[in-house]
Design a protein around this motif. Structure first.
Motif, PDB file in Angstrom:
ATOM      1  N   GLN A  20     -36.769  29.074 -19.193  1.00  0.00           N
ATOM      2  CA  GLN A  20     -38.176  29.154 -19.570  1.00  0.00           C
ATOM      3  C   GLN A  20     -38.984  27.993 -19.014  1.00  0.00           C
ATOM      4  O   GLN A  20     -40.183  28.125 -18.808  1.00  0.00           O
ATOM      5  N   ASP A  21     -38.335  26.840 -18.811  1.00  0.00           N
ATOM      6  CA  ASP A  21     -39.070  25.671 -18.339  1.00  0.00           C
ATOM      7  C   ASP A  21     -39.164  25.623 -16.818  1.00  0.00           C
ATOM      8  O   ASP A  21     -39.563  24.625 -16.266  1.00  0.00           O
ATOM      9  N   GLU A  22     -38.786  26.687 -16.136  1.00  0.00           N
ATOM     10  CA  GLU A  22     -38.874  26.729 -14.683  1.00  0.00           C
ATOM     11  C   GLU A  22     -40.050  27.596 -14.240  1.00  0.00           C
ATOM     12  O   GLU A  22     -40.345  28.635 -14.842  1.00  0.00           O
ATOM     13  N   GLN A  23     -40.721  27.142 -13.186  1.00  0.00           N
ATOM     14  CA  GLN A  23     -41.809  27.884 -12.591  1.00  0.00           C
ATOM     15  C   GLN A  23     -41.443  28.207 -11.153  1.00  0.00           C
ATOM     16  O   GLN A  23     -40.470  27.682 -10.600  1.00  0.00           O
ATOM     17  N   THR A  24     -42.266  29.044 -10.525  1.00  0.00           N
ATOM     18  CA  THR A  24     -42.118  29.323  -9.103  1.00  0.00           C
ATOM     19  C   THR A  24     -43.453  29.097  -8.414  1.00  0.00           C
ATOM     20  O   THR A  24     -44.513  29.165  -9.045  1.00  0.00           O
ATOM     21  N   ALA A  25     -43.392  28.802  -7.125  1.00  0.00           N
ATOM     22  CA  ALA A  25     -44.595  28.568  -6.331  1.00  0.00           C
ATOM     23  C   ALA A  25     -44.250  28.755  -4.864  1.00  0.00           C
ATOM     24  O   ALA A  25     -43.070  28.816  -4.485  1.00  0.00           O
ATOM     25  N   ASP A  26     -45.289  28.842  -4.037  1.00  0.00           N
ATOM     26  CA  ASP A  26     -45.044  28.816  -2.590  1.00  0.00           C
ATOM     27  C   ASP A  26     -44.618  27.426  -2.155  1.00  0.00           C
ATOM     28  O   ASP A  26     -43.706  27.272  -1.337  1.00  0.00           O
ATOM     29  N   ILE A  27     -45.283  26.407  -2.715  1.00  0.00           N
ATOM     30  CA  ILE A  27     -45.050  25.040  -2.257  1.00  0.00           C
ATOM     31  C   ILE A  27     -45.293  24.073  -3.408  1.00  0.00           C
ATOM     32  O   ILE A  27     -46.208  24.262  -4.225  1.00  0.00           O
ATOM     33  N   VAL A  28     -44.452  23.050  -3.491  1.00  0.00           N
ATOM     34  CA  VAL A  28     -44.600  21.988  -4.469  1.00  0.00           C
ATOM     35  C   VAL A  28     -44.962  20.710  -3.729  1.00  0.00           C
ATOM     36  O   VAL A  28     -44.289  20.331  -2.762  1.00  0.00           O
ATOM     37  N   VAL A  29     -46.031  20.058  -4.171  1.00  0.00           N
ATOM     38  CA  VAL A  29     -46.411  18.743  -3.649  1.00  0.00           C
ATOM     39  C   VAL A  29     -46.002  17.714  -4.689  1.00  0.00           C
ATOM     40  O   VAL A  29     -46.444  17.783  -5.843  1.00  0.00           O
ATOM     41  N   VAL A  30     -45.173  16.779  -4.296  1.00  0.00           N
ATOM     42  CA  VAL A  30     -44.692  15.736  -5.202  1.00  0.00           C
ATOM     43  C   VAL A  30     -45.480  14.466  -4.915  1.00  0.00           C
ATOM     44  O   VAL A  30     -45.366  13.883  -3.840  1.00  0.00           O
ATOM     45  N   GLY A  31     -46.308  14.053  -5.868  1.00  0.00           N
ATOM     46  CA  GLY A  31     -47.134  12.854  -5.700  1.00  0.00           C
ATOM     47  C   GLY A  31     -48.606  13.183  -5.790  1.00  0.00           C
ATOM     48  O   GLY A  31     -49.108  14.040  -5.047  1.00  0.00           O
ATOM     49  N   GLY A  32     -49.311  12.494  -6.721  1.00  0.00           N
ATOM     50  CA  GLY A  32     -50.709  12.820  -6.977  1.00  0.00           C
ATOM     51  C   GLY A  32     -51.691  11.755  -6.561  1.00  0.00           C
ATOM     52  O   GLY A  32     -52.809  11.725  -7.075  1.00  0.00           O
ATOM     53  N   GLY A  33     -51.309  10.871  -5.618  1.00  0.00           N
ATOM     54  CA  GLY A  33     -52.288   9.970  -5.033  1.00  0.00           C
ATOM     55  C   GLY A  33     -53.158  10.717  -4.038  1.00  0.00           C
ATOM     56  O   GLY A  33     -53.141  11.957  -3.970  1.00  0.00           O
ATOM     57  N   MET A  34     -53.930   9.989  -3.235  1.00  0.00           N
ATOM     58  CA  MET A  34     -54.860  10.661  -2.326  1.00  0.00           C
ATOM     59  C   MET A  34     -54.135  11.513  -1.300  1.00  0.00           C
ATOM     60  O   MET A  34     -54.581  12.628  -0.972  1.00  0.00           O
ATOM     61  N   VAL A  35     -52.998  11.057  -0.784  1.00  0.00           N
ATOM     62  CA  VAL A  35     -52.265  11.856   0.201  1.00  0.00           C
ATOM     63  C   VAL A  35     -51.774  13.143  -0.429  1.00  0.00           C
ATOM     64  O   VAL A  35     -51.942  14.240   0.125  1.00  0.00           O
ATOM     65  N   GLY A  36     -51.137  13.043  -1.597  1.00  0.00           N
ATOM     66  CA  GLY A  36     -50.627  14.241  -2.249  1.00  0.00           C
ATOM     67  C   GLY A  36     -51.724  15.190  -2.684  1.00  0.00           C
ATOM     68  O   GLY A  36     -51.621  16.415  -2.489  1.00  0.00           O
ATOM     69  N   LEU A  37     -52.787  14.647  -3.278  1.00  0.00           N
ATOM     70  CA  LEU A  37     -53.890  15.495  -3.719  1.00  0.00           C
ATOM     71  C   LEU A  37     -54.551  16.216  -2.549  1.00  0.00           C
ATOM     72  O   LEU A  37     -54.833  17.418  -2.618  1.00  0.00           O
ATOM     73  N   ALA A  38     -54.819  15.470  -1.482  1.00  0.00           N
ATOM     74  CA  ALA A  38     -55.458  16.092  -0.319  1.00  0.00           C
ATOM     75  C   ALA A  38     -54.557  17.162   0.285  1.00  0.00           C
ATOM     76  O   ALA A  38     -55.039  18.205   0.745  1.00  0.00           O
ATOM     77  N   SER A  39     -53.246  16.918   0.281  1.00  0.00           N
ATOM     78  CA  SER A  39     -52.312  17.924   0.789  1.00  0.00           C
ATOM     79  C   SER A  39     -52.361  19.168  -0.079  1.00  0.00           C
ATOM     80  O   SER A  39     -52.410  20.301   0.423  1.00  0.00           O
ATOM     81  N   ALA A  40     -52.351  18.984  -1.410  1.00  0.00           N
ATOM     82  CA  ALA A  40     -52.381  20.120  -2.321  1.00  0.00           C
ATOM     83  C   ALA A  40     -53.666  20.927  -2.153  1.00  0.00           C
ATOM     84  O   ALA A  40     -53.640  22.170  -2.155  1.00  0.00           O
ATOM     85  N   ILE A  41     -54.785  20.234  -1.994  1.00  0.00           N
ATOM     86  CA  ILE A  41     -56.066  20.931  -1.812  1.00  0.00           C
ATOM     87  C   ILE A  41     -56.077  21.710  -0.497  1.00  0.00           C
ATOM     88  O   ILE A  41     -56.470  22.886  -0.443  1.00  0.00           O
TER      89      ILE A  41
END
Length: 425
Positions: A3-24
């Motif tokens: 139940q605690d598992e999700q699925t996605a196309d892609i996971v971005v690990v890290g929420g600084g500017m590099v990670g956030l910009a990549s996710a966006i």
């Protein structure tokens, strides 16, 4: 599936500017994106940045002038760099490569690799700030490098030559012209270099928060969790975190100074170190004119950056130490004393200085590219002092790599292979 598992196309690990910009950028390409980050805003290096987005930020820390200053560095007598000698022994491959990079030829090569990246940084920052609804946070102010003596200015000749080679404009000011341009400066300086193709971010933490809201508005999913491991499996990846896991086809590792720890169990041992830095906010004296742009006092090895009306962020030089070592406030205290002689400072506005750890590669170039031995894993870390500045364009490059497009900027100089040591199968 648990139940605690999700699925996605892609996971971005890290929420600084590099990670956030990549996710966006990935979400803008239509991918289902999960962004994993603990959510501790002050812990992100992007939070503590000087806010400088400059085309001129093309110079690694390992400069040819290092050898002349090395005795002072080893005694911790230079305000711009503090070393923990025991830590240098623990990161010996980084130390050896860093010293080997402190040559004029290597400096020139690194500048040539970074120049296209920094040239693309501001347009992508502007696009992202506009989309996030905070265009006012990005101001085209230029920034200034200050030289206390003519000898110090003469010692920066190679830097000016390389800037000219890449068509990056620089305006040289004498002391009188500097006072006219920036009357908040009260210390006399022999010379200054104005770098006009520079924007400043008046609230780096606010920009990161606006980008988080943009990502959510685009339908991106955020997990406030600490990633504990990455495991390849059939058809993709399992990303384990302290609340469960996510399965995805692709993973972007963008955790800055912590990236080496997550990559190591996969067999990637990077020559890597942490550049720690401190800042503290001060009020300007009520009678002082405003400081209108960031300034770098080369004699103090520190930066003063305006952060809203009547507030200045004083940033220390670099401390090379374990990223989790206890803070040592001596360097920021010295920077604050020097800053008080440069502008008219009032009282500190923080209860204690901020400390963050930047990811440092020995050649001063980020790591951007596919993992050499694992399909579906993209590295995006190691940006050092220019993570906030080049985060948005790095995000675009990550999206290019993930979707099979030709990268908008050449990424070959940033290939992970150049920094790997003793790879394991």
């Amino acid at each position: 599936m648990q139940q605690d598992e999700q699925t996605a196309d892609i996971v971005v690990v890290g929420g600084g500017m590099v990670g956030l910009a990549s996710a966006i950028a990935l979400r803008e390409r239509g991918l289902d994106v999960v962004l994993c980050d603990p959510g501790e805003a002050r812990a992100r290096t992007s939070f503590g940045n000087a806010g400088v987005v400059s085309r001129a930020s093309i110079f690694p820390m390992a400069s040819p002038g290092l050898w002349r200053r090395l005795p002072a560095y080893l005694r911790n007598a230079d305000p711009g760099l503090r070393l923990r000698r025991r830590h240098l022994l623990r990161v010996l491959p980084w130390t050896a490569h860093f010293l080997a990079s402190a040559r004029g030829s290597a400096w020139r090569r690194a500048a040539g690799a970074l120049a296209p990246l920094t040239a693309a940084a501001y347009p992508e920052h502007r696009r992202l700030a506009d989309r996030a609804g905070v265009p006012h946070l990005l101001r085209e102010t230029g920034w200034i490098k200050l030289y206390r003596t003519e000898a110090a200015f003469a010692g920066a000749l190679l830097e000016r030559e390389i800037l000219a080679e890449h068509g990056i404009p620089a305006e040289i000011l004498d002391g009188a012209a500097l006072r006219d341009l920036e009357p908040a400066l009260v210390r006399p300086f022999a010379r200054a270099m104005l770098l006009p193709e520079t924007a400043s971010v008046g609230d780096p933490g606010g920009l990161v928060e606006a980008c988080e809201r943009l990502f959510a508005g685009l339908g991106g999913r955020s997990l406030r969790a600490t990633v504990t491991g990455l495991r390849p499996e059939a058809g993709g990846w399992s990303v384990r975190h302290d609340r469960g896991g996510v399965r995805a086809r692709l993973v972007v590792l963008a955790t800055g100074a912590a990236a080496g720890e997550l990559a190591r169990p996969l067999g990637y041992r990077f020559a890597f170190a942490a550049e720690r830095g401190y800042h503290r906010h001060y009020a300007l004296h009520p009678d002082s004119p405003p400081l209108t742009r960031p300034v770098y006092d080369t004699g103090a090895g520190s930066i003063l950056s305006p952060m809203g009306e009547g507030r200045v962020r004083v940033l220390s030089g670099v401390e090379v130490d374990d990223r989790l070592a206890p803070p040592d406030y001596a360097q920021i205290e010295a920077a604050a004393r020097a800053a008080a002689g440069t502008v008219r400072l009032g009282q500190p506005l923080d209860n204690r200085p901020w400390l963050g750890a930047r990811p440092s590669t020995p050649d001063g170039l980020p790591v951007i590219g596919p993992a050499p031995r694992h399909a579906g894993l993209i590295f995006a870390f190691g940006h050092g002092h220019i993570g906030l500045s080049t985060g948005p364009i790095t995000g675009r490059l990550v999206a290019d790599l993930a979707t099979g497009r030709a990268p908008a900027v050449p990424v070959a100089p940033f290939a992970p292979e150049r920094l790997l040591r003793w790879p394991r199968p």
